[in-house]
Design a protein around this motif. Structure first.
Motif, PDB file in Angstrom:
ATOM      1  N   ALA A  44       0.843  -1.188   0.000  1.00 25.33           N
ATOM      2  CA  ALA A  44       0.000   0.000   0.000  1.00 25.33           C
ATOM      3  C   ALA A  44       0.879   1.239   0.000  1.00 25.33           C
ATOM      4  O   ALA A  44       1.925   1.266   0.646  1.00 25.33           O
ATOM      5  N   PRO A  45       0.493   2.265  -0.743  1.00 29.28           N
ATOM      6  CA  PRO A  45       1.317   3.487  -0.742  1.00 29.28           C
ATOM      7  C   PRO A  45       1.305   4.127   0.634  1.00 29.28           C
ATOM      8  O   PRO A  45       0.306   4.064   1.359  1.00 29.28           O
ATOM      9  N   ARG A  46       2.438   4.727   0.983  1.00 37.65           N
ATOM     10  CA  ARG A  46       2.539   5.369   2.292  1.00 37.65           C
ATOM     11  C   ARG A  46       1.682   6.626   2.299  1.00 37.65           C
ATOM     12  O   ARG A  46       1.616   7.360   1.317  1.00 37.65           O
ATOM     13  N   ARG A  47       1.049   6.862   3.424  1.00 35.27           N
ATOM     14  CA  ARG A  47       0.198   8.037   3.556  1.00 35.27           C
ATOM     15  C   ARG A  47       1.041   9.228   3.968  1.00 35.27           C
ATOM     16  O   ARG A  47       1.847   9.144   4.890  1.00 35.27           O
ATOM     17  N   ARG A  48       0.850  10.318   3.276  1.00 35.47           N
ATOM     18  CA  ARG A  48       1.582  11.533   3.606  1.00 35.47           C
ATOM     19  C   ARG A  48       0.811  12.303   4.658  1.00 35.47           C
ATOM     20  O   ARG A  48      -0.412  12.277   4.704  1.00 35.47           O
ATOM     21  N   HIS A  49       1.548  12.998   5.480  1.00 32.79           N
ATOM     22  CA  HIS A  49       0.913  13.801   6.520  1.00 32.79           C
ATOM     23  C   HIS A  49       0.251  15.014   5.891  1.00 32.79           C
ATOM     24  O   HIS A  49       0.885  15.786   5.186  1.00 32.79           O
ATOM     25  N   ARG A  50      -1.003  15.150   6.143  1.00 31.66           N
ATOM     26  CA  ARG A  50      -1.744  16.282   5.599  1.00 31.66           C
ATOM     27  C   ARG A  50      -1.993  17.295   6.708  1.00 31.66           C
ATOM     28  O   ARG A  50      -2.089  16.946   7.875  1.00 31.66           O
ATOM     29  N   ARG A  52      -3.899  19.632   9.155  1.00 31.68           N
ATOM     30  CA  ARG A  52      -5.184  19.408   9.809  1.00 31.68           C
ATOM     31  C   ARG A  52      -6.209  20.408   9.325  1.00 31.68           C
ATOM     32  O   ARG A  52      -5.931  21.592   9.184  1.00 31.68           O
TER      33      ARG A  52
END
Length: 80
Positions: A44-50, A52
């Motif tokens: 699964a692709p890594r989730r980037r910090h978005r 808030r």
């Protein structure tokens, strides 16, 4: 023998389940084709910090405070 066994009727062999008429089919004959190979799952692709997002209840509270403040200012202007 437990105390509940005396309340039961003795088993009658006439009510036994009869044997099946035909023999059961084999579960996996050798002539059955093999199921297709399932490909390995991709990582699964890594989730980037978005950043808030502002909570909806916070926005609602701020708008309520502003509306009450404007109402008080309007009442003060009319009263003067």
């Amino acid at each position: 023998m437990t105390r509940y066994d005396q309340d039961r009727a003795p088993l009658n062999p006439g009510y036994a389940i009869p044997p099946p008429l035909f023999p059961p089919t084999p579960r996996s004959p050798a002539h059955w084709p093999l199921p297709p190979a399932v490909p390995a799952p991709e990582a699964a692709p890594r989730r980037r910090h978005r950043a808030r997002k502002v909570d909806g209840t916070f926005v609602s509270g701020v708008l309520t405070v502003f509306s009450l403040a404007s109402l008080l200012v309007a009442i003060a202007v009319v009263a003067v």
